[in-house]
Motif scaffolding. Structure first.
Motif, PDB file in Angstrom:
ATOM      1  N   LYS A 109       0.688  -1.240   0.128  1.00 15.73           N
ATOM      2  CA  LYS A 109       0.018  -0.075  -0.171  1.00 15.73           C
ATOM      3  C   LYS A 109       0.849   1.512   0.086  1.00 15.73           C
ATOM      4  O   LYS A 109       0.378   2.143  -0.715  1.00 15.73           O
ATOM      5  CB  LYS A 109      -0.889  -0.018   1.374  1.00 15.73           C
ATOM      6  N   VAL A 110       2.124   1.273   0.809  1.00 15.77           N
ATOM      7  CA  VAL A 110       2.830   2.244   0.911  1.00 15.77           C
ATOM      8  C   VAL A 110       3.607   2.797  -0.193  1.00 15.77           C
ATOM      9  O   VAL A 110       3.634   3.781  -0.598  1.00 15.77           O
ATOM     10  CB  VAL A 110       3.750   2.187   2.011  1.00 15.77           C
ATOM     11  N   PHE A 111       4.364   1.956  -1.046  1.00 17.75           N
ATOM     12  CA  PHE A 111       5.089   2.222  -2.045  1.00 17.75           C
ATOM     13  C   PHE A 111       4.312   2.912  -3.425  1.00 17.75           C
ATOM     14  O   PHE A 111       4.849   3.744  -3.796  1.00 17.75           O
ATOM     15  CB  PHE A 111       6.036   1.104  -2.713  1.00 17.75           C
ATOM     16  N   PRO A 112       3.212   2.302  -3.624  1.00 19.65           N
ATOM     17  CA  PRO A 112       2.286   3.195  -4.609  1.00 19.65           C
ATOM     18  C   PRO A 112       2.099   4.397  -4.378  1.00 19.65           C
ATOM     19  O   PRO A 112       1.908   5.396  -5.166  1.00 19.65           O
ATOM     20  CB  PRO A 112       1.100   2.189  -5.053  1.00 19.65           C
ATOM     21  N   MET A 113       1.729   4.439  -2.966  1.00 25.44           N
ATOM     22  CA  MET A 113       1.199   5.972  -2.608  1.00 25.44           C
ATOM     23  C   MET A 113       2.341   6.853  -2.644  1.00 25.44           C
ATOM     24  O   MET A 113       2.332   7.995  -3.166  1.00 25.44           O
ATOM     25  CB  MET A 113       0.662   5.596  -1.146  1.00 25.44           C
ATOM     26  N   PHE A 114       3.706   6.387  -2.226  1.00 24.95           N
ATOM     27  CA  PHE A 114       4.934   7.327  -2.440  1.00 24.95           C
ATOM     28  C   PHE A 114       5.009   7.707  -3.722  1.00 24.95           C
ATOM     29  O   PHE A 114       5.412   8.850  -3.954  1.00 24.95           O
ATOM     30  CB  PHE A 114       6.058   6.787  -1.921  1.00 24.95           C
ATOM     31  N   HIS A 115       4.880   6.584  -4.731  1.00 24.56           N
ATOM     32  CA  HIS A 115       5.018   7.049  -6.188  1.00 24.56           C
ATOM     33  C   HIS A 115       4.084   8.154  -6.699  1.00 24.56           C
ATOM     34  O   HIS A 115       4.509   9.139  -7.472  1.00 24.56           O
ATOM     35  CB  HIS A 115       4.760   5.646  -7.018  1.00 24.56           C
ATOM     36  N   ASP A 116       2.782   8.022  -6.059  1.00 27.23           N
ATOM     37  CA  ASP A 116       1.813   8.857  -6.618  1.00 27.23           C
ATOM     38  C   ASP A 116       2.192  10.214  -5.965  1.00 27.23           C
ATOM     39  O   ASP A 116       1.670  11.493  -6.634  1.00 27.23           O
ATOM     40  CB  ASP A 116       0.186   8.550  -6.096  1.00 27.23           C
ATOM     41  N   ALA A 117       2.989  10.302  -4.832  1.00 25.54           N
ATOM     42  CA  ALA A 117       2.920  11.576  -4.044  1.00 25.54           C
ATOM     43  C   ALA A 117       4.257  12.500  -4.895  1.00 25.54           C
ATOM     44  O   ALA A 117       4.340  13.446  -4.672  1.00 25.54           O
ATOM     45  CB  ALA A 117       3.218  11.463  -2.761  1.00 25.54           C
ATOM     46  N   LEU A 118       5.024  11.663  -5.527  1.00 21.94           N
ATOM     47  CA  LEU A 118       6.367  12.324  -5.918  1.00 21.94           C
ATOM     48  C   LEU A 118       6.171  13.131  -7.466  1.00 21.94           C
ATOM     49  O   LEU A 118       5.227  12.555  -8.077  1.00 21.94           O
ATOM     50  CB  LEU A 118       7.402  11.151  -6.206  1.00 21.94           C
ATOM     51  N   ASN A 119       6.767  14.257  -7.507  1.00 25.20           N
ATOM     52  CA  ASN A 119       6.896  14.642  -8.922  1.00 25.20           C
ATOM     53  C   ASN A 119       7.648  13.846  -9.889  1.00 25.20           C
ATOM     54  O   ASN A 119       8.090  12.840  -9.287  1.00 25.20           O
ATOM     55  CB  ASN A 119       7.540  16.316  -8.959  1.00 25.20           C
ATOM     56  N   SER A 120       7.445  14.163 -11.080  1.00 25.79           N
ATOM     57  CA  SER A 120       8.185  13.304 -12.069  1.00 25.79           C
ATOM     58  C   SER A 120       9.517  13.364 -11.732  1.00 25.79           C
ATOM     59  O   SER A 120      10.103  14.582 -11.714  1.00 25.79           O
ATOM     60  CB  SER A 120       7.702  14.143 -13.592  1.00 25.79           C
ATOM     61  N   GLY A 121      10.293  12.266 -11.778  1.00 24.29           N
ATOM     62  CA  GLY A 121      11.763  12.303 -11.527  1.00 24.29           C
ATOM     63  C   GLY A 121      12.142  12.469  -9.918  1.00 24.29           C
ATOM     64  O   GLY A 121      13.148  12.747  -9.744  1.00 24.29           O
ATOM     65  N   GLY A 122      11.026  12.695  -9.036  1.00 31.27           N
ATOM     66  CA  GLY A 122      11.195  12.574  -7.776  1.00 31.27           C
ATOM     67  C   GLY A 122      11.938  11.354  -7.082  1.00 31.27           C
ATOM     68  O   GLY A 122      12.155  10.246  -7.658  1.00 31.27           O
ATOM     69  N   PHE A 123      12.363  11.659  -5.871  1.00 34.50           N
ATOM     70  CA  PHE A 123      13.286  10.767  -5.383  1.00 34.50           C
ATOM     71  C   PHE A 123      12.849  10.169  -3.961  1.00 34.50           C
ATOM     72  O   PHE A 123      11.898  10.901  -3.312  1.00 34.50           O
ATOM     73  CB  PHE A 123      14.727  11.288  -5.063  1.00 34.50           C
ATOM     74  N   LEU A 124      13.170   8.741  -3.616  1.00 33.35           N
ATOM     75  CA  LEU A 124      12.552   8.257  -2.572  1.00 33.35           C
ATOM     76  C   LEU A 124      13.985   7.904  -1.705  1.00 33.35           C
ATOM     77  O   LEU A 124      14.913   7.130  -2.277  1.00 33.35           O
ATOM     78  CB  LEU A 124      11.879   7.070  -2.654  1.00 33.35           C
ATOM     79  N   PHE A 125      14.102   8.057  -0.493  1.00 41.53           N
ATOM     80  CA  PHE A 125      15.235   7.920   0.311  1.00 41.53           C
ATOM     81  C   PHE A 125      14.880   7.083   1.608  1.00 41.53           C
ATOM     82  O   PHE A 125      14.280   7.507   2.447  1.00 41.53           O
ATOM     83  CB  PHE A 125      15.907   9.188   0.898  1.00 41.53           C
TER      84      PHE A 125
END
Length: 328
Positions: A271-287
């Protein structure tokens, strides 16, 4: 008619008997097998699981947070700690104690949420974040634009302040005034109160450089605490937010979620990773933290630094990834 009886590990295996003796032989064989087999019903484990389920229901009712999809072992260690403090040896008795004591429910909730955090925790990882992510993002932005960062599970604020300091250093170096807005969220209101205050023990000097302490903190008169300066504090909005169930933030350039996902089951991470994907701008980063990874979600993120767990959003729609069977 004669019937072949298979009796392993006896001298009478493959015995051939007439029908009238088959029933007697089967009964005798079954009795011997039961005598040899020690059956131990797993009552203790069943009681433990039932009790933990009841504890989760109590926590959900009182605090509104569902821990049922978190990994059980870390949570059970926290439960055992509270049982020991209260001199309770049986988990069923602890459930009864919780039902009669709302204060203990609060204390258990706080204990479960305890997360070890420091300024620039894993200094090399933050150095990589600064050089490979923050620097290029800041360099590409125009003065009229802003940079948005989300720190879910921020605890007492050290991680959010660390990122804010790195951006402030970039602003001073490049002499380009870009608005930095960091959203730092958690479900623990007590931890958020500490973060909002921005007052930390002098031992942070073990993690924060002397230059950073002089520029971005004020040492109190007694010399035992440092308070974050307003220029850093004003870049951060601390708020109560459950990133598992509440609507996510949007148009984010960097999500820093370190050492929270290790406590979640794969089902919850789905549930969490798809939500993070949607929250990020195009080319955004996850740390992420050094013990974490995106697991089965390489269809949503590119791995830009495997060792220090930095990922970049792919231009893939979550529903497309699921429909193609790319997400397990």
């Amino acid at each position: 008619m004669r019937i072949l009886i298979m009796e392993s590990k006896t001298d009478e295996s493959n015995a051939v008997l007439p029908p009238d003796k088959v029933t007697k032989r089967l009964i005798n064989s079954s009795a011997q097998l039961l005598n040899k087999t020690k059956i131990e019903p797993n009552i203790q484990i069943t009681d433990k699981e039932n009790s933990i389920e009841k504890i989760f229901l109590l926590l959900h009712h009182e605090k509104g947070h569902d821990f049922s999809l978190y990994k059980l072992n870390p949570i059970y260690r926290r439960i055992e700690r509270r049982m020991k403090i209260n001199n309770i040896k049986n988990i069923k008795d602890y459930v009864l104690y919780l039902q009669k004591n709302k204060k203990e429910v609060e204390l258990l909730f706080e204990n479960i949420l305890i997360n070890v955090t420091n300024f620039f925790r894993d200094i090399v990882a933050f150095k990589v974040l600064d050089e490979e992510i923050i620097d290029p993002i800041y360099t590409k932005k125009n003065p009229h634009e802003n940079i948005r960062v989300w720190v879910p599970g921020c605890s007492t604020g050290e991680e959010a302040y660390s990122i804010a300091i790195l951006f402030q250093e970039k602003k001073e170096k490049q002499k380009k005034d870009i608005e930095i807005k960091i959203f730092a969220t958690d479900i623990d209101t007590q931890a958020l109160a500490v973060a909002t205050e921005g007052n930390y023990p002098a031992t942070i000097s073990n993690y924060v450089s002397k230059k950073q302490l002089e520029h971005y903190f004020t040492l109190n008169r007694e010399g035992n605490t440092y308070k974050i300066n307003n220029e850093i504090r004003n870049t951060i909005v601390f708020s109560e937010h459950n990133f598992i169930k509440d609507p996510p933030f949007s148009k984010i350039d960097i999500i820093s979620c370190r050492n929270s996902l290790i406590y979640m089951t794969k089902e919850l991470q789905k549930k969490v990773f798809p939500m993070f994907h949607d929250a990020l701008n195009s080319g955004g980063f996850l740390f992420l933290g050094t013990s974490e990874s995106i697991g089965d979600f390489l269809n949503l993120f590119d791995e830009t630094n495997r060792k220090y767990k930095i990922y970049q959003k792919k231009e893939t729609k979550v529903e497309d990834a699921f429909s193609k069977g790319n997400l397990i």
